[in-house]
Design a protein around this motif. Structure first.
Motif, PDB file in Angstrom:
ATOM      1  N   UNK A 137       0.834  -1.196   0.000  1.00  0.00           N
ATOM      2  CA  UNK A 137       0.000   0.000   0.000  1.00  0.00           C
ATOM      3  C   UNK A 137       0.873   1.252   0.000  1.00  0.00           C
ATOM      4  N   UNK A 138       0.335   2.314  -0.561  1.00  0.00           N
ATOM      5  CA  UNK A 138       1.075   3.573  -0.628  1.00  0.00           C
ATOM      6  C   UNK A 138       0.275   4.591  -1.415  1.00  0.00           C
ATOM      7  N   UNK A 139       0.821   5.794  -1.515  1.00  0.00           N
ATOM      8  CA  UNK A 139       0.134   6.807  -2.307  1.00  0.00           C
ATOM      9  C   UNK A 139       0.464   6.615  -3.786  1.00  0.00           C
ATOM     10  N   UNK A 140      -0.300   7.226  -4.694  1.00  0.00           N
ATOM     11  CA  UNK A 140      -0.095   6.993  -6.131  1.00  0.00           C
ATOM     12  C   UNK A 140       1.299   7.313  -6.638  1.00  0.00           C
ATOM     13  N   UNK A 141       1.954   8.333  -6.080  1.00  0.00           N
ATOM     14  CA  UNK A 141       3.303   8.693  -6.537  1.00  0.00           C
ATOM     15  C   UNK A 141       4.281   7.566  -6.246  1.00  0.00           C
ATOM     16  N   UNK A 142       4.258   7.044  -5.018  1.00  0.00           N
ATOM     17  CA  UNK A 142       5.167   5.962  -4.646  1.00  0.00           C
ATOM     18  C   UNK A 142       4.867   4.683  -5.422  1.00  0.00           C
ATOM     19  N   UNK A 155      -0.915  -1.651 -10.169  1.00  0.00           N
ATOM     20  CA  UNK A 155      -1.275  -0.835  -9.011  1.00  0.00           C
ATOM     21  C   UNK A 155      -2.649  -0.227  -9.190  1.00  0.00           C
ATOM     22  N   UNK A 156      -3.317   0.043  -8.079  1.00  0.00           N
ATOM     23  CA  UNK A 156      -4.597   0.741  -8.056  1.00  0.00           C
ATOM     24  C   UNK A 156      -4.338   2.142  -7.521  1.00  0.00           C
ATOM     25  N   UNK A 157      -4.499   3.158  -8.385  1.00  0.00           N
ATOM     26  CA  UNK A 157      -4.173   4.532  -8.017  1.00  0.00           C
ATOM     27  C   UNK A 157      -5.291   5.473  -8.469  1.00  0.00           C
ATOM     28  N   UNK A 158      -5.361   6.625  -7.816  1.00  0.00           N
ATOM     29  CA  UNK A 158      -6.347   7.627  -8.206  1.00  0.00           C
ATOM     30  C   UNK A 158      -5.814   8.453  -9.362  1.00  0.00           C
ATOM     31  N   UNK A 159      -6.737   9.044 -10.109  1.00  0.00           N
ATOM     32  CA  UNK A 159      -6.345   9.913 -11.207  1.00  0.00           C
ATOM     33  C   UNK A 159      -5.573  11.125 -10.676  1.00  0.00           C
ATOM     34  N   UNK A 160      -4.736  11.740 -11.546  1.00  0.00           N
ATOM     35  CA  UNK A 160      -4.488  11.462 -12.963  1.00  0.00           C
ATOM     36  C   UNK A 160      -3.465  10.337 -13.153  1.00  0.00           C
ATOM     37  N   UNK A 275      -7.847   3.995 -10.921  1.00  0.00           N
ATOM     38  CA  UNK A 275      -7.411   3.227 -12.080  1.00  0.00           C
ATOM     39  C   UNK A 275      -6.557   2.037 -11.652  1.00  0.00           C
ATOM     40  N   UNK A 276      -6.652   0.957 -12.409  1.00  0.00           N
ATOM     41  CA  UNK A 276      -5.645  -0.092 -12.337  1.00  0.00           C
ATOM     42  C   UNK A 276      -4.648   0.210 -13.442  1.00  0.00           C
ATOM     43  N   UNK A 277      -3.362   0.320 -13.078  1.00  0.00           N
ATOM     44  CA  UNK A 277      -2.331   0.647 -14.063  1.00  0.00           C
ATOM     45  C   UNK A 277      -1.247  -0.433 -14.080  1.00  0.00           C
ATOM     46  N   UNK A 278      -0.591  -0.562 -15.225  1.00  0.00           N
ATOM     47  CA  UNK A 278       0.539  -1.478 -15.382  1.00  0.00           C
ATOM     48  C   UNK A 278       1.446  -0.899 -16.464  1.00  0.00           C
ATOM     49  N   UNK A 279       2.717  -1.324 -16.537  1.00  0.00           N
ATOM     50  CA  UNK A 279       3.642  -0.736 -17.511  1.00  0.00           C
ATOM     51  C   UNK A 279       3.138  -0.864 -18.947  1.00  0.00           C
ATOM     52  N   UNK A 280       3.366   0.168 -19.710  1.00  0.00           N
ATOM     53  CA  UNK A 280       2.892   0.236 -21.095  1.00  0.00           C
ATOM     54  C   UNK A 280       3.284  -1.012 -21.886  1.00  0.00           C
ATOM     55  N   UNK A 281       2.286  -1.681 -22.453  1.00  0.00           N
ATOM     56  CA  UNK A 281       2.543  -2.829 -23.327  1.00  0.00           C
ATOM     57  C   UNK A 281       2.934  -4.101 -22.616  1.00  0.00           C
ATOM     58  N   UNK A 282       2.848  -4.145 -21.272  1.00  0.00           N
ATOM     59  CA  UNK A 282       3.307  -5.320 -20.527  1.00  0.00           C
ATOM     60  C   UNK A 282       2.169  -5.906 -19.690  1.00  0.00           C
ATOM     61  N   UNK A 283       1.138  -6.380 -20.348  1.00  0.00           N
ATOM     62  CA  UNK A 283      -0.011  -6.951 -19.641  1.00  0.00           C
ATOM     63  C   UNK A 283       0.186  -8.463 -19.488  1.00  0.00           C
TER      64      UNK A 283
END
Length: 301
Positions: A137-142, A155-160, A275-283
């Motif tokens: 757990x952590x904030x979106x920046x970390x 990761x699950x992070x808030x926008x943007x 948002x759920x985010x992951x590295x570009x092109x690496x799903x």
């Protein structure tokens, strides 16, 4: 340097753990914060950086007292290190079978982990018993930094969201609300703002939303108190210590929620996407599996 020496050097450059340590020191701006992020002792991080410098026969950082300033060689290596770590993650994902298995390192904001994720992660565990879930757990920046450094898979992070660096889906929509003790005066466009606010550390999206609300009113809180959990925050609100901005979904998990007063924000600020985010092109298969569960859950609601 002969061909054999060049080959050895190339192989040593592929020490991904060493590169992750180097990248963490750059991103955190020093040894101390990098050691905390990597859960290592400072002496170990210092030693690994010096070993990397000795091996490459270059100075990666200029040392000015306790400050580390990236050298020209360090900037060059940093660019390559990020690409190598991303490529290593891509290779690992490509070698995995279609069925998710192995360690799945997931990052999340605390509120999302506590309130939103238990049900989808329970479904995930039942469907994919060969996956071992690990949560940070952590904030979106970390969390974004950890994702870029290859320390977590998604990761699950808030926008943007930094769209150039990450692929993403909207996982949840939250309604941020201001909570106070029941005897607090009304909060609205023409009312006084709370003098004391209870917040998470810098980087928390709900803290940022609260600061924006104050700025719109050309006000600042007289006192800001940082706390480490939402339930501690709500407990302090209950005693009249101050006000807090939290996702409405969190309030439902608080045993004394009926004793809190909820104040809605202006309409333009009543939604905050997670948002759920992951590295570009690496799903990877594990990321894709959780993505499907989250999207199915969102459609059902």
């Amino acid at each position: 340097m002969n061909n054999e020496d060049g080959y050895v050097l190339e192989m040593r450059l592929m020490d991904l753990q060493e590169l992750r340590i180097f990248v963490a020191v750059v991103q955190e701006g020093g040894i101390t914060k990098a050691a905390l992020r990597l859960n290592r002792v400072q002496s170990n991080v210092t030693t690994r950086v010096r070993q990397l410098e000795d091996r490459l026969q270059v100075t990666l950082f200029h040392r000015e007292g306790k400050k580390l300033i990236l050298s020209d060689a360090g900037r060059t290596l940093y660019d390559y290190a990020q690409r190598l770590l991303a490529l290593a993650n891509e290779a690992e994902a490509a070698l995995q079978e279609d069925e998710p298995r192995g360690l799945f390192r997931l990052g999340s904001m605390e509120s999302t982990a506590a309130v939103r994720l238990p049900e989808p992660l329970s479904i995930f565990s039942q469907k994919y018993p060969k996956v071992i879930l690990e949560m940070r757990t952590g904030n979106p920046v970390l969390l974004a930094k950890a994702l870029l450094a290859g320390e977590i898979d998604a990761a699950l992070v808030a926008e943007p969201v930094a769209e150039a660096k990450f692929d993403s889906i909207v996982a949840f929509e939250e309604e941020p609300v201001i909570v106070t003790a029941q005897n607090h005066p009304p909060i609205g466009d023409d009312e006084d703002v709370p003098a004391t606010v209870l917040v998470f550390e810098n980087g928390c999206p709900h803290r940022r939303r609260l600061e924006e609300w104050y700025a719109e009113r050309k006000e600042v809180p007289r006192r800001t108190i940082e706390l480490g959990s939402y339930h501690a925050m709500l407990g302090c609100v209950l005693t009249g210590m101050g006000a807090a901005l939290v996702p409405r979904s969190v309030i439902s998990t608080f045993p004394e929620s009926k004793r809190l007063q909820i104040h809605r924000l202006p309409k333009a600020r009543q939604k905050l996407r997670t948002y759920m985010i992951w590295p570009k092109g690496l799903c990877s298969p594990k990321v894709a599996a959780l993505k499907r569960i989250l999207m199915a859950d969102k459609s059902a609601h």
